[in-house]
Write a protein that holds these residues in place. Structure first.
Motif, PDB file in Angstrom:
ATOM      1  N   ASN A 105       0.808  -1.220   0.000  1.00 37.41           N
ATOM      2  CA  ASN A 105       0.000   0.000   0.000  1.00 37.41           C
ATOM      3  C   ASN A 105       0.841   1.270   0.000  1.00 37.41           C
ATOM      4  OD1 ASN A 105      -2.637  -1.220   0.057  1.00 37.41           O
ATOM      5  ND2 ASN A 105      -2.205  -1.815   2.172  1.00 37.41           N
ATOM      6  N   LYS A 106       2.156   1.108  -0.028  1.00 34.72           N
ATOM      7  CA  LYS A 106       3.080   2.250  -0.047  1.00 34.72           C
ATOM      8  C   LYS A 106       2.775   3.230   1.082  1.00 34.72           C
ATOM      9  CE  LYS A 106       4.696   3.955  -3.781  1.00 34.72           C
ATOM     10  NZ  LYS A 106       4.874   4.645  -5.087  1.00 34.72           N
ATOM     11  N   GLN A 107       2.750   2.682   2.288  1.00 30.87           N
ATOM     12  CA  GLN A 107       2.496   3.493   3.474  1.00 30.87           C
ATOM     13  C   GLN A 107       3.455   3.073   4.592  1.00 30.87           C
ATOM     14  OE1 GLN A 107      -0.240   5.906   4.176  1.00 30.87           O
ATOM     15  NE2 GLN A 107      -0.238   5.957   1.947  1.00 30.87           N
ATOM     16  N   MET A 108       3.873   4.042   5.404  1.00 26.35           N
ATOM     17  CA  MET A 108       4.553   3.731   6.642  1.00 26.35           C
ATOM     18  C   MET A 108       3.494   3.553   7.718  1.00 26.35           C
ATOM     19  SD  MET A 108       7.730   3.691   5.832  1.00 26.35           S
ATOM     20  CE  MET A 108       8.926   4.366   4.662  1.00 26.35           C
ATOM     21  N   VAL A 109       3.678   2.552   8.555  1.00 28.12           N
ATOM     22  CA  VAL A 109       2.700   2.246   9.600  1.00 28.12           C
ATOM     23  C   VAL A 109       3.383   2.367  10.954  1.00 28.12           C
ATOM     24  CG1 VAL A 109       1.089   0.535  10.513  1.00 28.12           C
ATOM     25  CG2 VAL A 109       1.512   0.662   8.038  1.00 28.12           C
TER      26      VAL A 109
END
Length: 214
Positions: A105-109
């Motif tokens: 999802n091309k996200q930092m979590v």
């Protein structure tokens, strides 16, 4: 984001000038030239950041303990809206905040470890999410370029880690250790890549201690 180690030269016991060459040089050395928020290595775009904003805490603007090195991107994003983030000089940030990348999802979590959902940890997560993911997960051009740089670096690290998992040789282990050096970027995210794999933690557990008080 990880814990930051700060030196305390005797000359800094009293008020300091945030613009002085000595302050700038000491911060650059202490933080290995890296922004304390995003952990990118700065070149000429570094700034002396007031953890507690000058606008709201005038009495702290010349306090050495309130000064940290930040890149211009993070300093402007933080502004005076995040006075309540955790103090990286006192807390092992990488143990308190789980820092992961969702490649799909091309996200930092970012999430809190355990049940300690303090206001400071929640504020830190909001800031890190804004730095890496933009507001409400929507990145503008500058934010997208920032994220793509971090993504590229972490993909490189993942590739080296996978090589070690497939063939746990000394050569591949040394390649991983090079990228876990304190001078390297995005150690908070790398920490959790190591931490969540028992095989990797057994081999590299001593390499992800960094600035922690022992």
């Amino acid at each position: 984001m990880i814990r930051v180690k700060k030196s305390y030269p005797e000359v800094f016991n009293e008020k300091v000038n945030p613009r002085s060459e000595m302050v700038n040089g000491t911060l650059l050395t202490d933080q290995h030239g890296k922004c304390y928020l995003c952990e990118r290595v700065t070149t000429t775009d570094y700034e002396v950041e007031h953890r507690m904003a000058r606008k709201d805490y005038e009495e702290l603007k010349c306090e050495w303990s309130n000064l940290l090195l930040a890149c211009s991107y993070c300093n402007r994003k933080k502004g005076n809206r995040y006075n309540d983030i955790i103090n990286p000089l006192l807390i092992n940030v990488e143990d308190k905040l789980k820092q992961e990348i969702d490649f799909g999802n091309k996200q930092m979590v970012f999430s809190i470890v355990g049940n300690n959902s303090s206001p400071e940890l929640c504020a830190t997560i909001r800031l890190l999410e804004e730095l890496f993911n933009g507001k409400n997960g929507l990145r503008k051009i500058r934010e997208e370029r920032f994220f793509e740089y971090a993504l590229r670096k972490l993909k490189e690290f993942q590739s080296v880690v996978v090589n070690y998992i497939k063939e746990p040789s000394d050569e591949h282990a040394n390649e991983v250790r090079v990228l876990l050096d304190i001078k390297e970027e995005f150690l908070g995210l790398k920490y959790w890549i190591i931490k969540t794999n028992p095989m990797l933690e057994r081999e590299f557990g001593e390499d992800i201690i960094w600035n922690k008080v022992r």
